[in-house]
Design an enzyme around this catalytic site. Structure first.
Site, short mmCIF file in Angstrom:
data_model
loop_
_atom_site.label_atom_id
_atom_site.label_comp_id
_atom_site.label_asym_id
_atom_site.label_seq_id
_atom_site.Cartn_x
_atom_site.Cartn_y
_atom_site.Cartn_z
N HIS A 306 32.83 34.77 43.36
CA HIS A 306 32.95 36.17 42.98
C HIS A 306 32.34 36.44 41.61
O HIS A 306 31.98 35.53 40.87
CB HIS A 306 34.41 36.61 43.01
CG HIS A 306 35.30 35.87 42.03
ND1 HIS A 306 35.40 36.20 40.70
CD2 HIS A 306 36.16 34.84 42.23
CE1 HIS A 306 36.27 35.40 40.11
NE2 HIS A 306 36.74 34.56 41.01
N CYS A 322 38.79 29.64 41.94
CA CYS A 322 37.59 30.13 42.62
C CYS A 322 36.32 29.79 41.83
O CYS A 322 36.38 29.20 40.75
CB CYS A 322 37.68 31.63 42.82
SG CYS A 322 38.93 32.14 44.02
#
Length: 346
Positions: A306, A322
């Protein structure tokens, strides 16, 4: 699995980091400006950098820090050229650092050069070319229209908003042209960043094109590398990949989908707790949202690749497991991936 070339490059680059302070100590060649960047020579900078060990031996750390107070035009030019070539340095700021040398390493791998992350004359001969690296852009009414003003840090206050947009026109332009907002301001010292003004910006070129067949999330180098048909390295991006408290997964997963301008569900029972916020919150979308302007979901639940609201902090702070990229790098990658592409965590 990583190729022998990749593993060799990893080892060489890790060894290089131990002597990284040498190039970090090199003083700026001239004050930063659009003209200075456009006329800078990467070759001349590399030749001068070869003399840096002598500087390190005679100068104190405090003296070197005083000397290195401004961005270097040659390094800004180098970052722009690497960005154009698909070897992202992250935020273009004109300073030396790990992300710059990771981009150099990727460019070397792309072009069959000795891969060690070092600034070399062979690199300059292949990459440096005449022509401007800084161009101009006229601020439009559309630019001003998407600016929303200050964004709170507290997640509960974010959840009360409709959209987490850019805080200023300067922030919008900095992201659009892959720049640190400080460098943008330095190149436009008299600008108020108002509609109709002509401002100096980095000419980063068009986004990379291709079909990604395989992604490496390299936790050692803190870099994402994407490969196309026949194992061709299409692009590389500096990344924040997990942290000590929230490590990223190991093994191989697959891309499931890509979502532009995603919302974010804050659940302190699953991921982390922010401040005093103990309740589940729906955070609205926007480039200044917790996961930035792009979410690439992976087959491991709650994990993905992301963007970020703080591009200058890529590889400077940890993530919650992440893979975090700059917004522009995440958007470029999303345009080249399809569901099913494998992601190997190395």
């Amino acid at each position: 699995m990583p190729s022998l070339t990749t593993r060799a490059a990893q080892a060489a680059f890790v060894a290089f980091l131990s002597i990284f302070a040498v190039s970090e100590a090199l003083a700026q060649s001239m004050p930063i400006s659009a003209a200075a960047i456009n006329t800078a020579s990467v070759t001349d900078y590399i030749v001068a950098a070869a003399l840096a060990p002598a500087v390190v031996q005679v100068a104190s750390t405090e003296a070197l820090q005083r000397e290195r107070v401004s961005a270097d035009p040659a390094l800004a030019r180098l970052q722009i050229l690497l960005d154009r070539a698909g070897a992202s340095p992250g935020v273009i700021d004109g300073f030396d650092g790990d992300n710059l040398h990771k981009a150099v390493l990727a460019y070397q791998m792309m072009n069959s050069l000795p891969a060690d992350g070092n600034l070399t004359l062979a690199l300059a001969a292949r990459l440096d070319a005449p022509g401007d690296a800084i161009g101009v852009y006229t601020i439009t009414a559309e630019d001003a229209a998407v600016v929303g003003g200050p964004i709170p840090t507290d997640y509960a206050e974010k959840a009360a908003m409709d959209y987490l947009g850019y805080e200023s026109v300067a922030e919008l332009l900095a992201e659009r042209f892959h720049m640190d907002i400080g460098l943008l301001a330095a190149l436009n010292p008299s600008s108020a960043f108002e509609v109709g003004e002509i401002v100096n910006v980095a000419m980063t070129g068009t986004s990379r094109q291709g079909v990604v067949t395989w992604i490496e999330a390299d936790k050692t180098l803190r870099q994402v590398r994407v490969y196309g048909v026949n194992g061709v390295l299409l692009a590389a991006y500096p990344a924040t990949i997990g942290s000590e408290d929230n490590p990223s997964p190991t093994g191989t997963y697959a891309v499931e989908r890509a979502t532009k301008l995603p919302g974010y569900t804050y659940n302190p029972k699953i991921n982390f707790q922010q401040g005093e916020n103990a309740d589940v919150l729906a955070i609205p979308p926007g480039p200044n949202g917790p996961v930035g302007s792009m979410w690439i979901a992976l087959s491991k639940p709650s994990f993905g690749i992301h963007g970020t609201p703080e591009p200058s902090m890529i590889d400077k702070t940890g993530s919650h497991g992440c893979i975090r990229l700059t917004n522009w790098d995440a958007e470029e990658l999303a345009a080249m991936v399809t569901p099913g592409v494998t992601v190997d965590f190395l």
